[in-house]
Design a protein around this motif. Structure first.
Motif, PDB file in Angstrom:
ATOM      1  N   ALA A 212       0.832  -1.203   0.000  1.00 41.59           N
ATOM      2  CA  ALA A 212       0.000   0.000   0.000  1.00 41.59           C
ATOM      3  C   ALA A 212       0.866   1.253   0.000  1.00 41.59           C
ATOM      4  O   ALA A 212       0.568   2.236  -0.691  1.00 41.59           O
ATOM      5  CB  ALA A 212      -0.926  -0.005   1.214  1.00 41.59           C
ATOM      6  N   LYS A 213       1.949   1.219   0.758  1.00 41.04           N
ATOM      7  CA  LYS A 213       2.869   2.351   0.752  1.00 41.04           C
ATOM      8  C   LYS A 213       3.552   2.485  -0.608  1.00 41.04           C
ATOM      9  O   LYS A 213       3.805   3.599  -1.083  1.00 41.04           O
ATOM     10  CB  LYS A 213       3.903   2.185   1.855  1.00 41.04           C
ATOM     11  N   ALA A 214       3.840   1.334  -1.229  1.00 47.01           N
ATOM     12  CA  ALA A 214       4.414   1.376  -2.572  1.00 47.01           C
ATOM     13  C   ALA A 214       3.444   2.008  -3.556  1.00 47.01           C
ATOM     14  O   ALA A 214       3.854   2.740  -4.465  1.00 47.01           O
ATOM     15  CB  ALA A 214       4.772  -0.040  -3.029  1.00 47.01           C
ATOM     16  N   ALA A 215       2.145   1.731  -3.380  1.00 50.26           N
ATOM     17  CA  ALA A 215       1.139   2.342  -4.249  1.00 50.26           C
ATOM     18  C   ALA A 215       1.135   3.855  -4.093  1.00 50.26           C
ATOM     19  O   ALA A 215       1.049   4.601  -5.076  1.00 50.26           O
ATOM     20  CB  ALA A 215      -0.249   1.780  -3.929  1.00 50.26           C
ATOM     21  N   VAL A 216       1.263   4.325  -2.861  1.00 49.67           N
ATOM     22  CA  VAL A 216       1.269   5.770  -2.608  1.00 49.67           C
ATOM     23  C   VAL A 216       2.525   6.409  -3.198  1.00 49.67           C
ATOM     24  O   VAL A 216       2.452   7.425  -3.902  1.00 49.67           O
ATOM     25  CB  VAL A 216       1.168   6.054  -1.093  1.00 49.67           C
ATOM     26  N   ILE A 217       3.686   5.822  -2.907  1.00 48.66           N
ATOM     27  CA  ILE A 217       4.939   6.406  -3.391  1.00 48.66           C
ATOM     28  C   ILE A 217       5.020   6.332  -4.920  1.00 48.66           C
ATOM     29  O   ILE A 217       5.366   7.316  -5.585  1.00 48.66           O
ATOM     30  CB  ILE A 217       6.144   5.680  -2.757  1.00 48.66           C
ATOM     31  N   SER A 218       4.686   5.178  -5.479  1.00 46.14           N
ATOM     32  CA  SER A 218       4.770   5.016  -6.932  1.00 46.14           C
ATOM     33  C   SER A 218       3.805   5.937  -7.652  1.00 46.14           C
ATOM     34  O   SER A 218       4.144   6.531  -8.683  1.00 46.14           O
ATOM     35  CB  SER A 218       4.480   3.561  -7.313  1.00 46.14           C
ATOM     36  N   SER A 219       2.602   6.076  -7.106  1.00 47.70           N
ATOM     37  CA  SER A 219       1.622   6.957  -7.733  1.00 47.70           C
ATOM     38  C   SER A 219       2.062   8.411  -7.657  1.00 47.70           C
ATOM     39  O   SER A 219       1.839   9.186  -8.592  1.00 47.70           O
ATOM     40  CB  SER A 219       0.249   6.790  -7.074  1.00 47.70           C
ATOM     41  N   GLY A 220       2.700   8.774  -6.543  1.00 46.74           N
ATOM     42  CA  GLY A 220       3.211  10.137  -6.449  1.00 46.74           C
ATOM     43  C   GLY A 220       4.307  10.400  -7.458  1.00 46.74           C
ATOM     44  O   GLY A 220       4.343  11.451  -8.107  1.00 46.74           O
ATOM     45  N   LEU A 221       5.212   9.422  -7.634  1.00 49.69           N
ATOM     46  CA  LEU A 221       6.286   9.583  -8.606  1.00 49.69           C
ATOM     47  C   LEU A 221       5.753   9.568 -10.044  1.00 49.69           C
ATOM     48  O   LEU A 221       6.185  10.355 -10.887  1.00 49.69           O
ATOM     49  CB  LEU A 221       7.319   8.472  -8.422  1.00 49.69           C
ATOM     50  N   MET A 222       4.803   8.660 -10.317  1.00 48.03           N
ATOM     51  CA  MET A 222       4.212   8.605 -11.651  1.00 48.03           C
ATOM     52  C   MET A 222       3.418   9.871 -11.953  1.00 48.03           C
ATOM     53  O   MET A 222       3.371  10.335 -13.093  1.00 48.03           O
ATOM     54  CB  MET A 222       3.304   7.388 -11.778  1.00 48.03           C
ATOM     55  N   GLY A 223       2.780  10.433 -10.908  1.00 49.58           N
ATOM     56  CA  GLY A 223       2.017  11.664 -11.106  1.00 49.58           C
ATOM     57  C   GLY A 223       2.883  12.827 -11.546  1.00 49.58           C
ATOM     58  O   GLY A 223       2.399  13.768 -12.173  1.00 49.58           O
TER      59      GLY A 223
END
Length: 326
Positions: A212-223
């Motif tokens: 779940a933390k990976a989803a948050v971090i990855s989505s922030g970077l992809m954003g």
């Protein structure tokens, strides 16, 4: 996809890119030329990418798609040929000619169909609701009642006004948004997007609630490179949602975490959602100023999402080993 359609789409995309680079790097064209051409090129490409004939598996539907493509070409030629007329035309004073009315009707029909086909039927229903309000608002009692508008006035506002189809959002797409989208697509398809996803996975795979933390971090970077919630979900969600489900999150929680994290990508500088470009166009502020101002809210947004998934993992008593599933 048949070869003939692939090469037509590829040629149109190359022409689209060359056209945009020309108006940005060489010489800008008149607004009544470059904006309609930008929109109509997008129409044609969208109809070729998702034709009705493919969806319903009936070749006769190519007639409908052909009419839509021909209508898009007609609208583009109409605006290009009448550029000088639109520059000297007095809005709401000059009477719309029959050709103006015909082009406006065709433009609205093509736009509504492209929205239904490429975005969603829900958005189309909302648009149709507001169009209906324009005609029947005078019959509604209370604060929502207004004097009403004729269909000619509505078409003039939509097709020839500065607040209609060719308003600030489309102007922002022509002048700024297109280039950021090209950069994001290029970066993602050359492997940059996967690098950002891997960074998010590596930074969190040894902690509780890691996926779940990976989803948050990855989505922030992809954003930072996409600015699109849909693109964010389709790239990061494919990896993070199954991992979240394996580590103990329910399917609803996994989907919610990915949706919330991906939505935040629209406010993550430097490439933000279309709203930021519209803001820059409407209030006359440099896009860099808006992007700079969004840094603190974006960081706070993702920090809050990160803390929520961490506390949720603690509440569910997840172990680090389970969170680090691959």
């Amino acid at each position: 996809m048949p070869g003939w359609r692939y090469w037509i789409i590829a040629s149109l995309c190359v022409f689209f890119l060359a056209f945009q680079l020309y108006i940005k790097l060489v010489k800008p064209l008149d607004s009544w030329t470059q904006t309609p051409l930008h929109l109509c090129l997008a129409f044609v490409i969208s109809f070729l990418l998702s034709p009705l004939a493919d969806k319903y598996h009936h070749k006769s539907l190519w007639i409908a798609d052909g009419l839509l493509i021909a209508g898009s070409a007609f609208v583009a030629v109409y605006y290009i040929q009448n550029t000088s007329y639109f520059n000297f035309r007095v809005f709401s004073v000059d009477i719309m000619r029959p050709i103006d009315l015909a082009a406006a009707v065709i433009l609205v029909i093509i736009l509504l169909e492209s929205i239904r086909r490429c975005v969603s039927g829900v958005l189309l229903c909302f648009i149709m609701l507001f169009i209906a309000y324009a005609f029947f608002g005078q019959h509604i009692p209370g604060v929502f009642r207004f004097s009403g508008i004729t269909w000619k006035q509505l078409l003039e506002n939509l097709a020839l006004g500065q607040n209609g189809i060719f308003g600030s959002p489309l102007i922002s797409s022509v002048s700024t948004l297109f280039y950021f989208m090209i950069f994001g697509a290029f970066f993602t398809n050359t492997g940059g997007g996967q690098v950002l996803i891997d960074c998010g996975m590596k930074l969190s795979n040894k902690t509780v609630g890691g996926p779940a933390k990976a989803a948050v971090i990855s989505s922030g970077l992809m954003g930072m490179i996409s600015g699109s919630a849909v693109a964010n979900v389709s790239t990061t969600g494919v990896l993070t949602i199954p991992l979240m489900k394996k580590s103990g999150y329910s399917p609803e929680e996994a989907g919610a975490v990915e949706s919330v994290a991906s939505t935040g990508g629209q406010i993550m500088p430097p490439i933000m959602g279309v709203g930021a470009f519209i803001m820059a166009e409407m209030i006359g502020v440099k896009y860099t100023d808006i992007a700079t101002s969004a840094i603190i809210p974006a960081v706070c947004y993702f920090f809050a999402a990160f803390m929520i998934v961490h506390l949720l993992a603690k509440k569910k008593k997840m172990h680090v080993e389970a969170a680090a599933l691959k």
